[in-house]
Design a protein around this motif. Structure first.
Motif, PDB file in Angstrom:
ATOM      1  N   GLN A   1       0.816  -1.209   0.000  1.00 48.90           N
ATOM      2  CA  GLN A   1       0.000   0.000   0.000  1.00 48.90           C
ATOM      3  C   GLN A   1       0.852   1.262   0.000  1.00 48.90           C
ATOM      4  OE1 GLN A   1      -2.669  -0.392   3.347  1.00 48.90           O
ATOM      5  NE2 GLN A   1      -4.036  -1.821   2.264  1.00 48.90           N
ATOM      6  N   SER A   2       2.052   1.157   0.518  1.00 46.54           N
ATOM      7  CA  SER A   2       2.950   2.311   0.527  1.00 46.54           C
ATOM      8  C   SER A   2       3.658   2.485  -0.806  1.00 46.54           C
ATOM      9  CB  SER A   2       3.994   2.150   1.636  1.00 46.54           C
ATOM     10  OG  SER A   2       4.825   1.027   1.368  1.00 46.54           O
ATOM     11  N   GLY A   3       3.513   1.499  -1.695  1.00 42.92           N
ATOM     12  CA  GLY A   3       4.127   1.622  -3.003  1.00 42.92           C
ATOM     13  C   GLY A   3       5.563   1.153  -3.059  1.00 42.92           C
ATOM     14  N   GLU A   4       6.076   0.605  -1.976  1.00 49.04           N
ATOM     15  CA  GLU A   4       7.451   0.134  -1.960  1.00 49.04           C
ATOM     16  C   GLU A   4       7.529  -1.337  -2.373  1.00 49.04           C
ATOM     17  OE1 GLU A   4       8.968   0.838   1.912  1.00 49.04           O
ATOM     18  OE2 GLU A   4       8.736   3.031   1.812  1.00 49.04           O
ATOM     19  N   THR A   5       8.742  -1.783  -2.730  1.00 45.15           N
ATOM     20  CA  THR A   5       8.956  -3.173  -3.120  1.00 45.15           C
ATOM     21  C   THR A   5       8.972  -4.075  -1.881  1.00 45.15           C
ATOM     22  OG1 THR A   5      10.251  -2.482  -5.030  1.00 45.15           O
ATOM     23  CG2 THR A   5      10.526  -4.768  -4.301  1.00 45.15           C
ATOM     24  N   ALA A   6       8.309  -5.218  -1.975  1.00 45.17           N
ATOM     25  CA  ALA A   6       8.272  -6.163  -0.853  1.00 45.17           C
ATOM     26  C   ALA A   6       8.644  -7.558  -1.352  1.00 45.17           C
ATOM     27  CB  ALA A   6       6.885  -6.193  -0.217  1.00 45.17           C
ATOM     28  N   ALA A   7       9.332  -8.311  -0.504  1.00 45.52           N
ATOM     29  CA  ALA A   7       9.694  -9.690  -0.842  1.00 45.52           C
ATOM     30  C   ALA A   7       8.839 -10.651  -0.018  1.00 45.52           C
ATOM     31  CB  ALA A   7      11.176  -9.932  -0.555  1.00 45.52           C
ATOM     32  N   LEU A   8       8.316 -11.676  -0.659  1.00 40.67           N
ATOM     33  CA  LEU A   8       7.461 -12.657   0.009  1.00 40.67           C
ATOM     34  C   LEU A   8       7.972 -14.055  -0.309  1.00 40.67           C
ATOM     35  CD1 LEU A   8       4.782 -13.426   1.507  1.00 40.67           C
ATOM     36  CD2 LEU A   8       3.706 -13.477  -0.739  1.00 40.67           C
ATOM     37  N   GLN A   9       8.217 -14.860   0.725  1.00 36.90           N
ATOM     38  CA  GLN A   9       8.663 -16.237   0.531  1.00 36.90           C
ATOM     39  C   GLN A   9       7.540 -17.193   0.899  1.00 36.90           C
ATOM     40  OE1 GLN A   9      11.405 -18.094   3.347  1.00 36.90           O
ATOM     41  NE2 GLN A   9      12.563 -18.956   1.642  1.00 36.90           N
ATOM     42  N   VAL A  10       7.273 -18.139   0.028  1.00 33.65           N
ATOM     43  CA  VAL A  10       6.289 -19.186   0.282  1.00 33.65           C
ATOM     44  C   VAL A  10       6.998 -20.532   0.143  1.00 33.65           C
ATOM     45  CG1 VAL A  10       4.108 -20.224  -0.430  1.00 33.65           C
ATOM     46  CG2 VAL A  10       4.428 -17.752  -0.614  1.00 33.65           C
ATOM     47  N   VAL A  11       6.957 -21.354   1.179  1.00 32.82           N
ATOM     48  CA  VAL A  11       7.586 -22.667   1.160  1.00 32.82           C
ATOM     49  C   VAL A  11       6.489 -23.716   0.973  1.00 32.82           C
ATOM     50  CG1 VAL A  11       9.043 -24.309   2.407  1.00 32.82           C
ATOM     51  CG2 VAL A  11       9.414 -21.846   2.690  1.00 32.82           C
ATOM     52  N   VAL A  12       6.588 -24.497  -0.102  1.00 31.60           N
ATOM     53  CA  VAL A  12       5.567 -25.485  -0.449  1.00 31.60           C
ATOM     54  C   VAL A  12       6.173 -26.885  -0.329  1.00 31.60           C
ATOM     55  CG1 VAL A  12       3.970 -26.275  -2.230  1.00 31.60           C
ATOM     56  CG2 VAL A  12       4.502 -23.838  -2.027  1.00 31.60           C
ATOM     57  N   ASP A  13       5.479 -27.754   0.396  1.00 31.44           N
ATOM     58  CA  ASP A  13       5.905 -29.152   0.524  1.00 31.44           C
ATOM     59  C   ASP A  13       5.548 -29.889  -0.764  1.00 31.44           C
ATOM     60  OD1 ASP A  13       6.502 -31.714   1.197  1.00 31.44           O
ATOM     61  OD2 ASP A  13       5.147 -31.850   2.902  1.00 31.44           O
ATOM     62  N   GLY A  14       6.577 -30.399  -1.453  1.00 33.28           N
ATOM     63  CA  GLY A  14       6.349 -31.014  -2.752  1.00 33.28           C
ATOM     64  C   GLY A  14       6.206 -32.518  -2.748  1.00 33.28           C
ATOM     65  N   THR A  15       6.007 -33.127  -1.567  1.00 28.08           N
ATOM     66  CA  THR A  15       5.866 -34.587  -1.555  1.00 28.08           C
ATOM     67  C   THR A  15       4.602 -35.050  -2.273  1.00 28.08           C
ATOM     68  OG1 THR A  15       4.873 -34.403   0.649  1.00 28.08           O
ATOM     69  CG2 THR A  15       7.206 -34.922   0.555  1.00 28.08           C
ATOM     70  N   ASP A  16       3.597 -34.189  -2.318  1.00 31.47           N
ATOM     71  CA  ASP A  16       2.415 -34.453  -3.136  1.00 31.47           C
ATOM     72  C   ASP A  16       2.472 -33.481  -4.318  1.00 31.47           C
ATOM     73  OD1 ASP A  16      -0.031 -34.717  -4.341  1.00 31.47           O
ATOM     74  OD2 ASP A  16      -1.165 -34.844  -2.474  1.00 31.47           O
ATOM     75  N   ALA A  39      -1.256  -1.687  -6.969  1.00 29.42           N
ATOM     76  CA  ALA A  39      -0.429  -0.790  -7.787  1.00 29.42           C
ATOM     77  C   ALA A  39      -1.300   0.130  -8.631  1.00 29.42           C
ATOM     78  CB  ALA A  39       0.506  -1.617  -8.673  1.00 29.42           C
ATOM     79  N   ALA A  40      -2.387  -0.412  -9.211  1.00 29.20           N
ATOM     80  CA  ALA A  40      -3.277   0.399 -10.048  1.00 29.20           C
ATOM     81  C   ALA A  40      -3.939   1.501  -9.230  1.00 29.20           C
ATOM     82  CB  ALA A  40      -4.328  -0.505 -10.696  1.00 29.20           C
ATOM     83  N   GLU A  41      -4.401   1.190  -8.041  1.00 35.74           N
ATOM     84  CA  GLU A  41      -5.031   2.199  -7.186  1.00 35.74           C
ATOM     85  C   GLU A  41      -4.049   3.290  -6.798  1.00 35.74           C
ATOM     86  OE1 GLU A  41      -6.642   0.093  -3.907  1.00 35.74           O
ATOM     87  OE2 GLU A  41      -8.317  -0.782  -5.048  1.00 35.74           O
ATOM     88  N   THR A  42      -2.814   2.870  -6.496  1.00 33.27           N
ATOM     89  CA  THR A  42      -1.796   3.855  -6.110  1.00 33.27           C
ATOM     90  C   THR A  42      -1.471   4.789  -7.266  1.00 33.27           C
ATOM     91  OG1 THR A  42      -0.820   2.272  -4.568  1.00 33.27           O
ATOM     92  CG2 THR A  42       0.553   4.130  -5.221  1.00 33.27           C
ATOM     93  N   LEU A  43      -1.345   4.219  -8.481  1.00 33.70           N
ATOM     94  CA  LEU A  43      -1.013   5.043  -9.644  1.00 33.70           C
ATOM     95  C   LEU A  43      -2.174   5.950 -10.040  1.00 33.70           C
ATOM     96  CD1 LEU A  43       0.868   2.382 -11.798  1.00 33.70           C
ATOM     97  CD2 LEU A  43       1.865   4.306 -10.571  1.00 33.70           C
ATOM     98  N   PRO A  55       3.514  -6.543 -11.772  1.00 29.44           N
ATOM     99  CA  PRO A  55       3.888  -6.222 -10.384  1.00 29.44           C
ATOM    100  C   PRO A  55       4.543  -7.375  -9.629  1.00 29.44           C
ATOM    101  CG  PRO A  55       1.555  -6.692 -10.513  1.00 29.44           C
ATOM    102  CD  PRO A  55       2.069  -6.743 -11.921  1.00 29.44           C
ATOM    103  N   LEU A  56       4.482  -8.590 -10.189  1.00 30.99           N
ATOM    104  CA  LEU A  56       4.989  -9.739  -9.444  1.00 30.99           C
ATOM    105  C   LEU A  56       6.094 -10.430 -10.230  1.00 30.99           C
ATOM    106  CD1 LEU A  56       4.665 -11.669  -6.997  1.00 30.99           C
ATOM    107  CD2 LEU A  56       3.092 -12.994  -8.391  1.00 30.99           C
ATOM    108  N   ASP A  57       7.230 -10.660  -9.580  1.00 32.06           N
ATOM    109  CA  ASP A  57       8.341 -11.413 -10.168  1.00 32.06           C
ATOM    110  C   ASP A  57       8.449 -12.730  -9.403  1.00 32.06           C
ATOM    111  OD1 ASP A  57      10.595 -12.306 -11.388  1.00 32.06           O
ATOM    112  OD2 ASP A  57      11.967 -10.914 -10.386  1.00 32.06           O
ATOM    113  N   LEU A  58       7.825 -13.778  -9.959  1.00 38.07           N
ATOM    114  CA  LEU A  58       7.763 -15.064  -9.273  1.00 38.07           C
ATOM    115  C   LEU A  58       8.991 -15.895  -9.629  1.00 38.07           C
ATOM    116  CD1 LEU A  58       6.125 -17.047  -7.514  1.00 38.07           C
ATOM    117  CD2 LEU A  58       5.039 -17.868  -9.606  1.00 38.07           C
TER     118      LEU A  58
END
Length: 266
Positions: A1-16, A39-43, A55-58
């Motif tokens: 919401q502040s318009g800054e870059t944020a990093a998010l980590q998601v750990v997924v169990d791949g046994t299934d 991002a659209a609302e902020t712009l 907006p997302l670099d996966l």
């Protein structure tokens, strides 16, 4: 919401794999939708109406097999299949004695049933243990499979696995008199369960409850899990203790049953 870059980590169990794949897709899609909306609302509030970069670099990073090489997970599992071959030979131990007529000589000796059964098991276990270092060297240097665990622990648990498979093999040999029938029975038990019930070809998590129950009765299933964890994750004894205890239980149960069922008479 502040318009800054944020990093998010998601750990997924791949046994299934199926569930993991759906989770990654949905998490990526929902996160991208949320980020695009923010991002659209902020712009818009800033009066910007031009084009916008995604907006997302996966970035996906598999943990224990970053290169996603098939051999990294397949070769450690195949070790369990290869080490079951001495057990198939051991299943002929008493059947061969009956066919060749040499069982009478063994019965006439003063050795007890315990010593006789152990005497049949030990040579095959030694032969199997001699092949373990060769298999490990082939996996590491022949197929470039990284070995991250303890060599001593792997050798020790290979010994436990060989004892479990040999106990089943000698148990078969008590009841089957023909060498041909004994080898067919051992192939069904070790090769069939090794390829189709151990998680080698199909993930264990995708099996039905009844198939899982049957698979857990086979020593190959437990050793495939142990081998993969030690090879790729560097797991210690505490992480795999449940599978080690299962191997010990299988070996002791079948060895005890063999001693009880075997009679020193024709």
């Amino acid at each position: 919401q502040s318009g800054e870059t944020a990093a998010l980590q998601v750990v997924v169990d791949g046994t299934d794999p199926n569930t993991a794949g759906h989770a990654i897709q949905h998490i990526g899609a929902h996160t991208e939708h949320f980020a695009a909306k923010q991002a659209a609302e902020t712009l818009q509030r800033a009066g910007y109406t031009g084009a916008m970069d995604p907006p997302l670099d996966l970035r996906l990073r598999p943990w224990y097999n970053p290169s996603l090489r098939y051999t990294v997970t397949m070769i450690p599992a195949l070790v369990g299949i290869v080490l079951s071959v001495p057990a198939m030979a051991a299943s002929l131990a008493l059947s061969r004695e009956r066919e060749w007529g040499t069982l009478e000589g063994l019965i006439a000796t003063p050795i007890g049933k315990n010593e006789l059964i152990l005497g049949k098991l030990i040579p095959y276990i030694i032969a199997g243990m001699l092949s373990v270092p060769l298999i490990m060297l082939t996996a590491v240097y022949g197929y470039n499979v990284p070995f991250k665990g303890s060599i001593g622990l792997y050798l020790l648990l290979s010994l436990v696995y060989l004892f479990s498979t040999m106990a089943i093999a000698i148990f078969i040999s008590v009841f089957i008199k023909s060498q041909q029938a004994a080898i067919m029975a051992s192939m069904m038990i070790f090769l069939f369960s090794g390829f189709f019930l151990s998680g080698l070809l199909m993930p264990f998590s995708l099996m039905g409850p009844m198939i899982k129950m049957e698979a857990m009765m086979m020593p190959t299933t437990h050793f495939v899990i142990i081998s993969r964890n030690i090879f790729t994750k560097g797991a210690g004894l505490m992480e795999i203790r449940a599978y080690v205890l299962a191997l010990l239980a299988i070996g002791l149960i079948f060895f005890t049953l063999t001693v009880l069922m075997f009679k020193k008479k024709l």
